[in-house]
Design a protein around this motif. Structure first.
Motif, mmCIF file in Angstrom:
data_model
loop_
_atom_site.group_PDB
_atom_site.id
_atom_site.type_symbol
_atom_site.label_atom_id
_atom_site.label_comp_id
_atom_site.label_asym_id
_atom_site.label_seq_id
_atom_site.Cartn_x
_atom_site.Cartn_y
_atom_site.Cartn_z
ATOM 1 N N GLY A 222 0.949 -1.113 0.457
ATOM 2 C CA GLY A 222 -0.081 -0.178 0.171
ATOM 3 C C GLY A 222 1.038 1.397 0.145
ATOM 4 N N PHE A 223 1.907 1.091 0.313
ATOM 5 C CA PHE A 223 2.985 2.287 -0.039
ATOM 6 C C PHE A 223 3.394 2.869 -1.305
ATOM 7 C CE2 PHE A 223 3.399 0.898 4.560
ATOM 8 C CZ PHE A 223 3.191 2.090 4.824
ATOM 9 N N ASN A 224 3.063 4.158 -1.241
ATOM 10 C CA ASN A 224 3.579 4.348 -2.763
ATOM 11 C C ASN A 224 4.967 5.275 -2.304
ATOM 12 O OD1 ASN A 224 1.327 2.839 -4.318
ATOM 13 N ND2 ASN A 224 0.581 4.262 -3.340
ATOM 14 N N GLU A 225 6.258 5.090 -3.713
ATOM 15 C CA GLU A 225 7.125 6.036 -3.399
ATOM 16 C C GLU A 225 6.636 7.343 -4.069
ATOM 17 O OE1 GLU A 225 11.335 5.956 -4.793
ATOM 18 O OE2 GLU A 225 10.855 4.849 -5.905
ATOM 19 N N ALA B 130 11.548 7.308 0.362
ATOM 20 C CA ALA B 130 10.485 7.849 1.408
ATOM 21 C C ALA B 130 9.382 6.807 0.150
ATOM 22 C CB ALA B 130 10.734 8.906 1.602
ATOM 23 N N TYR B 131 8.294 6.360 1.175
ATOM 24 C CA TYR B 131 6.857 6.105 0.913
ATOM 25 C C TYR B 131 5.791 6.618 1.918
ATOM 26 C CZ TYR B 131 9.895 2.582 -1.085
ATOM 27 O OH TYR B 131 11.504 2.173 -2.214
ATOM 28 N N THR B 132 4.623 6.402 0.970
ATOM 29 C CA THR B 132 3.788 6.598 2.131
ATOM 30 C C THR B 132 2.420 6.291 1.608
ATOM 31 O OG1 THR B 132 2.632 8.624 2.498
ATOM 32 C CG2 THR B 132 2.803 8.807 0.714
ATOM 33 N N ASN B 133 1.352 6.054 2.785
ATOM 34 C CA ASN B 133 0.317 4.979 2.098
ATOM 35 C C ASN B 133 -0.695 5.894 2.924
ATOM 36 O OD1 ASN B 133 -0.040 5.019 4.871
ATOM 37 N ND2 ASN B 133 0.413 2.784 5.385
ATOM 38 N N TYR C 126 4.548 6.700 6.960
ATOM 39 C CA TYR C 126 5.849 7.127 5.890
ATOM 40 C C TYR C 126 6.579 5.288 6.346
ATOM 41 C CZ TYR C 126 4.070 11.239 4.478
ATOM 42 O OH TYR C 126 3.600 12.285 3.395
ATOM 43 N N LYS C 127 7.409 4.941 5.334
ATOM 44 C CA LYS C 127 8.101 4.474 5.325
ATOM 45 C C LYS C 127 9.877 4.556 4.785
ATOM 46 C CE LYS C 127 9.134 -0.083 2.141
ATOM 47 N NZ LYS C 127 8.424 -1.185 1.474
ATOM 48 N N LEU C 128 10.167 4.533 5.413
ATOM 49 C CA LEU C 128 11.446 5.333 5.086
ATOM 50 C C LEU C 128 13.041 4.517 5.103
ATOM 51 C CD1 LEU C 128 10.714 7.668 7.838
ATOM 52 C CD2 LEU C 128 10.882 8.137 5.367
ATOM 53 N N GLU C 129 14.098 4.463 4.024
ATOM 54 C CA GLU C 129 14.528 3.214 3.658
ATOM 55 C C GLU C 129 15.541 4.495 4.065
ATOM 56 O OE1 GLU C 129 15.373 2.020 0.208
ATOM 57 O OE2 GLU C 129 13.269 0.815 -0.003
#
Length: 132
Positions: free
Chosen positions: A70-73, A99-102, A107-110
């Motif tokens: 569900g996360f998009n860059e 960074a990705y968000t849903n 936020y999902k962060l690398e």
């Protein structure tokens, strides 16, 4: 006549003994066949159990991926300042690589640390860290 009766009785006795041997061999063969069938059934059940376990593992893995799909860059500039401030406070010298968000504004962060290690961190838009 006595000889004839005696020969007949002896012949029947021999045939009876022979018949018993044949029956014993058939029973032994059936026992071996039954054991082979039982071993085959156990092997099939074990194979089915392994396959079921593999399928369950795949389902769990798919669900975990679906939770992250569900996360998009997003561009690094779109990451809220609250997150970058929280990152600097929690991990001094770390930088966001991707960074990705849903839809829930999570936020999902690398992240790359100053030591060169990489990790994934999750945060909400206010900079609060999330366990996922």
């Amino acid at each position: 006549m006595k000889k004839l009766v005696l020969v007949t009785v002896m012949s029947l006795g021999s045939l009876t003994a022979f018949a018993q041997e044949v029956v014993a061999e058939e029973v032994s063969t059936e026992s071996i066949s039954t054991e082979a069938v039982a071993e085959e059934v156990v092997a099939e059940e074990a194979t089915e159990a392994v396959e079921a376990t593999e399928e369950a593992t795949e389902v769990v893995a798919e669900e975990a991926v679906e939770g992250q799909e569900g996360f998009n860059e997003v561009a690094l500039e779109e990451v809220p300042e609250a997150i970058t401030t929280a990152l600097e406070a929690a991990h001094p010298g770390a930088t966001i690589s991707k960074a990705y968000t849903n839809e829930s504004a999570q936020y999902k962060l690398e992240v790359a640390t100053a030591e060169g290690e990489t990790s994934e961190l999750y945060a909400d838009a206010e900079g609060n860290w999330i366990e996922m």
